[in-house]
Design an enzyme around this catalytic site. Structure first.
Site, PDB file in Angstrom:
ATOM      1  N   ARG A 162      23.143 -22.960 -15.422  1.00  0.00           N
ATOM      2  CA  ARG A 162      24.139 -23.319 -16.437  1.00  0.00           C
ATOM      3  C   ARG A 162      25.290 -24.077 -15.797  1.00  0.00           C
ATOM      4  O   ARG A 162      25.519 -24.013 -14.587  1.00  0.00           O
ATOM      5  CB  ARG A 162      24.686 -22.052 -17.113  1.00  0.00           C
ATOM      6  CG  ARG A 162      25.410 -21.138 -16.145  1.00  0.00           C
ATOM      7  CD  ARG A 162      26.385 -20.195 -16.806  1.00  0.00           C
ATOM      8  NE  ARG A 162      26.945 -19.275 -15.830  1.00  0.00           N
ATOM      9  CZ  ARG A 162      27.951 -19.568 -15.025  1.00  0.00           C
ATOM     10  NH1 ARG A 162      28.515 -20.765 -15.067  1.00  0.00           N
ATOM     11  NH2 ARG A 162      28.396 -18.673 -14.159  1.00  0.00           N
ATOM     12  N   THR A 200      31.172 -16.409 -12.972  1.00  0.00           N
ATOM     13  CA  THR A 200      31.607 -15.524 -14.039  1.00  0.00           C
ATOM     14  C   THR A 200      30.976 -14.157 -13.834  1.00  0.00           C
ATOM     15  O   THR A 200      30.100 -13.981 -12.983  1.00  0.00           O
ATOM     16  CB  THR A 200      31.266 -16.083 -15.431  1.00  0.00           C
ATOM     17  OG1 THR A 200      31.998 -15.349 -16.423  1.00  0.00           O
ATOM     18  CG2 THR A 200      29.787 -15.993 -15.742  1.00  0.00           C
ATOM     19  N   ILE A 252      27.076 -18.050 -24.413  1.00  0.00           N
ATOM     20  CA  ILE A 252      28.462 -17.557 -24.446  1.00  0.00           C
ATOM     21  C   ILE A 252      28.512 -16.093 -24.031  1.00  0.00           C
ATOM     22  O   ILE A 252      27.493 -15.397 -24.045  1.00  0.00           O
ATOM     23  CB  ILE A 252      29.072 -17.694 -25.853  1.00  0.00           C
ATOM     24  CG1 ILE A 252      28.326 -16.796 -26.847  1.00  0.00           C
ATOM     25  CG2 ILE A 252      29.060 -19.155 -26.315  1.00  0.00           C
ATOM     26  CD1 ILE A 252      28.976 -16.684 -28.212  1.00  0.00           C
ATOM     27  N   CYS A 306      35.592 -18.468 -13.537  1.00  0.00           N
ATOM     28  CA  CYS A 306      35.446 -19.867 -13.944  1.00  0.00           C
ATOM     29  C   CYS A 306      36.288 -20.810 -13.086  1.00  0.00           C
ATOM     30  O   CYS A 306      36.598 -21.923 -13.502  1.00  0.00           O
ATOM     31  CB  CYS A 306      35.776 -20.043 -15.420  1.00  0.00           C
ATOM     32  SG  CYS A 306      34.740 -19.025 -16.494  1.00  0.00           S
TER      33      CYS A 306
END
Length: 213
Positions: free
Chosen positions: A61, A66, A146, A163
Site C-alpha cells: 500500500r 502505521t 482504511i 504515517c
C-alpha cells in the site's frame, strides 16, 4: 469477532482482487481487526520505526508506517474502479468522505488536511489523527483501504512515527469520550459507504458489499 492475522488477510485480499479483475467475483469491503502489528508502506522510512514492539510487515500500500491492532476497525476495499471511476485522486477523496460521514454519525467532526493523508479531529485545541488511509490499485481494482481508531491501545502507536508525521497526536472515539462499540461503527460504515459510493446492499451471489471477517 476473531482477530485476523495480517498475512492471511493480505493473501485473501489478493485472491479476491485477482478474481474481481477476471470478473469471477463481486466487489467486496471486508471489515476486520488484526492482532497488534506495524505495517510499512511503499514510502516508509526506517527512522520512523522507533521501537519494534510488534511484528513489522512491509506491504504494497501507499504511505509510511502505521499500526493495526484490537479496537481498530480496518476496512479493506476491493472495488472495480474501472467500472466506477478510474481516478485515483477521486477514489481517495471518496474514502476520506466515507470516514468523515461515519464519524459524523457520532457527532465527531472529521477533517481533511492538505499534505496530510487521513482524517483528523481537533481535540482540546490539538489536531489528532483518528483514521488512516493506505491504498493500492492494480489494473483499476483497489485494495488495502482504511483504518478507524475505535478503542485501540493508543500507546501502541508510540513505537512508530505514525504515517511519518511527528508533530501531531493520534486519538480514538474512546479517547474522545465516546462509548461507541465496534458494532455501532460497522452500522455507520455501512450507511456511509452506500451514500458515498452509491452502492446497493444487494449484490450477486448474496454478497454484502461490507462483509465482516
Amino acid at each position: 469477532m476473531a482477530l485476523v492475522p495480517y498475512e492471511e488477510a493480505i493473501a485473501a485480499m489478493e485472491r479476491r482482487v485477482a478474481a474481481i479483475r477476471s470478473e469471477e467475483a463481486e466487489e467486496l469491503v471486508w471489515l476486520l481487526e488484526h492482532p497488534p502489528l506495524y505495517t510499512a508502506g511503499t514510502s516508509a522510512e526506517p527512522s520512523d520505526l522507533i521501537e519494534q514492539r510488534f511484528p513489522v510487515y512491509r506491504t504494497g500500500r501507499g504511505g509510511r508506517h502505521t499500526y493495526h491492532g484490537p479496537g481498530q476497525r480496518v476496512a479493506y476495499t476491493m472495488l472495480d474502479l474501472k467500472r466506477r471511476q478510474p481516478d485515483l485522486r477521486a477514489y481517495v477523496h471518496d474514502l476520506e468522505e466515507w470516514l468523515i460521514r461515519t464519524l459524523a454519525a457520532f457527532n465527531v467532526v472529521g477533517e481533511r488536511r492538505e499534505g496530510r493523508v487521513g482524517i483528523w479531529v481537533v481535540n482540546g485545541g490539538r489536531e489528532e489523527k483518528i483514521a488512516a488511509i493506505g491504498v493500492r490499485v492494480r489494473r483499476w481494482v483497489s485494495y488495502h483501504g482504511i483504518s478507524l481508531n475505535v478503542e485501540p491501545d493508543l500507546s501502541h502507536f508510540d513505537g512508530i512515527v505514525p504515517c511519518g508525521i511527528p508533530d501531531y497526536g493520534v486519538t480514538s472515539l474512546a479517547a474522545l469520550g465516546l462509548p461507541v462499540t465496534m458494532a455501532d461503527v460497522d452500522v455507520a460504515l455501512r450507511q456511509a459507504f452506500e451514500e458515498v459510493f452509491a452502492c446497493s446492499t444487494e449484490q450477486a451471489e448474496g454478497i454484502d458489499p461490507v462483509a465482516n471477517g
